[in-house]
Structures are given as C-alpha cells and as structure tokens.
Design a protein around this motif. Structure first.
Motif, PDB file in Angstrom:
ATOM      1  N   THR A 185      50.262  33.362  35.320  1.00 52.23           N
ATOM      2  CA  THR A 185      51.208  33.605  36.421  1.00 52.23           C
ATOM      3  C   THR A 185      50.931  34.954  37.063  1.00 52.23           C
ATOM      4  O   THR A 185      50.944  35.090  38.292  1.00 52.23           O
ATOM      5  N   LEU A 186      50.671  35.960  36.242  1.00 53.19           N
ATOM      6  CA  LEU A 186      50.320  37.283  36.765  1.00 53.19           C
ATOM      7  C   LEU A 186      49.038  37.197  37.586  1.00 53.19           C
ATOM      8  O   LEU A 186      48.951  37.767  38.684  1.00 53.19           O
ATOM      9  N   ALA A 187      48.044  36.478  37.077  1.00 50.93           N
ATOM     10  CA  ALA A 187      46.772  36.329  37.790  1.00 50.93           C
ATOM     11  C   ALA A 187      46.977  35.679  39.152  1.00 50.93           C
ATOM     12  O   ALA A 187      46.395  36.115  40.164  1.00 50.93           O
ATOM     13  N   VAL A 188      47.813  34.657  39.205  1.00 49.16           N
ATOM     14  CA  VAL A 188      48.084  33.956  40.466  1.00 49.16           C
ATOM     15  C   VAL A 188      48.785  34.869  41.461  1.00 49.16           C
ATOM     16  O   VAL A 188      48.413  34.937  42.641  1.00 49.16           O
ATOM     17  N   GLN A 240      42.889  33.617  32.591  1.00 50.00           N
ATOM     18  CA  GLN A 240      43.399  34.435  33.692  1.00 50.00           C
ATOM     19  C   GLN A 240      42.377  34.535  34.816  1.00 50.00           C
ATOM     20  O   GLN A 240      42.721  34.420  35.992  1.00 50.00           O
ATOM     21  N   GLU A 241      41.109  34.769  34.436  1.00 46.32           N
ATOM     22  CA  GLU A 241      40.061  34.891  35.443  1.00 46.32           C
ATOM     23  C   GLU A 241      39.930  33.599  36.254  1.00 46.32           C
ATOM     24  O   GLU A 241      39.811  33.630  37.482  1.00 46.32           O
ATOM     25  N   ALA A 242      39.973  32.468  35.567  1.00 41.54           N
ATOM     26  CA  ALA A 242      39.857  31.178  36.248  1.00 41.54           C
ATOM     27  C   ALA A 242      41.011  30.968  37.225  1.00 41.54           C
ATOM     28  O   ALA A 242      40.809  30.523  38.368  1.00 41.54           O
ATOM     29  N   ALA A 243      42.244  31.306  36.805  1.00 40.83           N
ATOM     30  CA  ALA A 243      43.412  31.150  37.680  1.00 40.83           C
ATOM     31  C   ALA A 243      43.339  32.104  38.862  1.00 40.83           C
ATOM     32  O   ALA A 243      43.709  31.747  39.996  1.00 40.83           O
ATOM     33  N   PHE A 244      42.868  33.310  38.608  1.00 38.65           N
ATOM     34  CA  PHE A 244      42.741  34.336  39.650  1.00 38.65           C
ATOM     35  C   PHE A 244      41.771  33.880  40.742  1.00 38.65           C
ATOM     36  O   PHE A 244      42.097  33.899  41.937  1.00 38.65           O
ATOM     37  N   LEU A 245      40.582  33.447  40.343  1.00 41.83           N
ATOM     38  CA  LEU A 245      39.574  33.027  41.313  1.00 41.83           C
ATOM     39  C   LEU A 245      39.961  31.718  41.992  1.00 41.83           C
ATOM     40  O   LEU A 245      39.718  31.544  43.195  1.00 41.83           O
TER      41      LEU A 245
END
Length: 339
Positions: A114-117, A230-235
């Motif tokens: 959620t933070l990454a998004v 997190q990286e996957a959600a961020f990208l």
C-alpha cells in the motif's frame, strides 16, 4: 493583525510581508509566526497561524528568478494537487503562503505494498505536470560531484575505489541522453514527503526541473521500497505495464541515486570539519540496515557530522554491494543492448 512583526521577520521585508498577510487573511488574527527553517539558504520558512489555522510562508530572494522560477513550479505542483494548496504568491516580493500540513510519518499510515502504491501515485502525479525548463545534464552533475569527492579525499580505500570503478561501467551503459524527460522533483527524500493521514504531499520544489523520470523513482525507492513485492507494486502502479527494460533501468538508477546521496552526505559532513581533519576511514560494518534504524529512532541525526558521515558510508556500501551482483551486470547488459 495582532503580532509585532519587527522582532520576527527581517526588517527590510516587514512591509511586503504585512501586505502579503493582509491580502491573504484580511482581518484575521495572526496569533503565531514561527521560523521553521532559515539561515543557511537564501529562503526562510515560517509557520503562520491565522484565526487558529496554520499556514506556511516561504521568504525567498525578491526578483531572483527568470527561468526555472520556483514560484511557477510550486504553483503548478499545487494546481496538480501534489503540493499543498497555495494561498498567496508574489514573485517580486519573494513570498509564498500555502497550507500547513500536520505531518504524520508516512510509514505510520501506510505500509507494505500500500505504501509502494501511494508513493508511485505521487511520483506519477509529479511527472504529469506540464513544464518545459530543463536542468543541468545529469551525467555532468554526477561527474562534478565525484570529482569534488575525489579531490577532497574525504574517504578512500577499497570501497570508494570499487564504487568509482563500478560507476564507470554505468557511464558507458546508461541512456543518459534519452529524450523522454518529465517534470521531476529531484530530491524526494523523506523530509520532502509529507502525509496528513490520507493524502501524500510533496514540498520543497526549488530543485525541480525537467529530468530523467527514473531519478525520482529511484530516490523514493531507496528510502521506502525494500522488498520484491513492494518493488513490483511500485513499478506496476507507475508504468501499468512493466517490462525488463523498466526493471533494469530502475535498478541501475537506484545505484546512481545512492552514489549521489552518499557523496553529498560525505561532502556535507566534511564541511563541518577543518580541511586537515582525519576522517574515520573504516567502512566495514556500516550498512543501511544498521544506520537506518538509528536515524529513524533519533539516536543518529542527519543534522550532525556523525549522522551525515555514517549515512554517507552506509549508502556507498549499499551501492557497492548492489553493483557487485549478477542482477546489476545483467541490467547493464540489457541497457547496452537496448541503447
């Protein structure tokens, strides 16, 4: 108006500040005017309380800007809903008044994917702002930083040597001259990322200009993105459709960003000591996993020589560790092939 401003604001700015406050707040009672930052830079930032509601007033140098005007940048960012709402802007007087954000540490509000998004959404919003003024060449800027670092001999030994060696590989592989540039903040460190409990706000737009989109993405990731999920959600949030090129370029830029911040921290620390000061050259055991919690708990502060020096070392150690992996080599190969 109820405060005596003569002991609060610079004497030569009092008249224009009074006008700004009257134009913004009318007959509202100004019960507080507190200096938040100032002294080391040209700008000073104040917290203003008008009718029991807080605001931020920034005093910059009057008549100081032509292109890359920070007043224009903050106005565009505010209109885009990523900088706090703007209430007053006067370039000639060098005064900006905006909403005050009661900041809650973003990690205490959001976590994990959620933070990454949320962070990716914020970066994406920045990058959609229409703006055309370019900044300095990124590669030339980094080369200048590294030349200064090498000349001052703040830190030497196997780790700095390996860092510079690996960066030479990046120089020949990274697509520095890609024309796909966007409006970038360029300094998305935690102190410039605020959260009111629901909305993410970005402040301090002085260094914003058109730049490589991956710099903002990497800066945010290095401070907040720690796991593969997190990286996957961020990208995914930022690019929608993610491919190997996105992943590789992002990974390489994360190391570039670590090098930039490491050198800047070390240079900043060195400024606090005499030129002939014998800086501790020990790099072993100084890692982000150890230094990060100390900074987060307040046991170590980036306002001190010790905090700056240790954080610079930890960032450089992390960059070197990452640049000695197969993933890094594979990423460089892909970038070279793509270019």
């Amino acid at each position: 108006m109820s405060l005596n401003y003569s002991n609060i604001f610079p004497a030569d700015r009092t008249a224009t500040i009074t006008t700004a406050l009257e134009n913004t707040f009318g007959n509202a009672v100004i019960s507080e005017a507190t200096l938040l930052t100032g002294g080391l830079s040209a700008a000073s930032v104040y917290k203003i309380v008008a009718d029991n509601r807080p605001y931020v007033m920034k005093l910059d140098i009057p008549h100081a800007y032509t292109s890359a005007d920070p007043f224009e940048k903050i106005a565009r960012a505010s209109a885009a809903g990523i900088a706090p709402p703007l209430h007053y802007k006067n370039e000639e007087a060098g005064i900006i008044i905006s909403e005050f954000v009661e900041n809650k540490p973003i990690r205490s509000i959001f976590s994990g994917e959620t933070l990454a998004v949320k962070l990716a959404e914020a970066v994406k919003k920045i990058h959609t702002i229409p703006y055309a003024v370019p900044g300095g060449d990124l590669q030339e800027t980094i080369d200048h930083l590294l030349a200064g670092f090498h000349h001052n001999n703040i830190l030497s030994g196997p780790v700095p040597d390996e860092c510079l060696k690996q960066y030479e590989k990046i120089k020949t592989s990274y697509p520095w001259h890609d024309t796909d540039k966007v409006f970038s903040h360029n300094d998305l460190n935690p102190s410039n990322i605020l959260c009111d409990g629901k909305v993410v706000w970005i402040i301090d737009w002085d260094t914003a200009f058109v730049n490589d989109r991956y710099l903002d993405l990497a800066s945010v990731a290095n401070f907040f993105i720690y796991s593969p999920d997190q990286e996957a959600a961020f990208l995914k949030t930022y690019f929608s459709e993610v491919n190997d090129y996105h992943i590789s370029r992002f990974y390489v830029m994360r190391q570039i960003s670590r090098i930039i911040y490491a050198v800047m921290m070390l240079q900043l620390a060195a400024q606090a000591k005499p030129a002939d000061y014998a800086h501790d050259q020990q790099m072993e055991g100084v890692f982000l996993k150890d230094v990060g919690p100390l900074l987060g708990s307040g046991a170590l502060s980036l306002a001190t020589y010790e905090g700056q020096f240790m954080y610079g070392k930890a960032l450089m150690n992390e960059a070197v560790q990452q640049m000695c992996t197969g993933r890094f080599e594979d990423a460089l190969v892909l970038l070279r092939h793509r270019n």
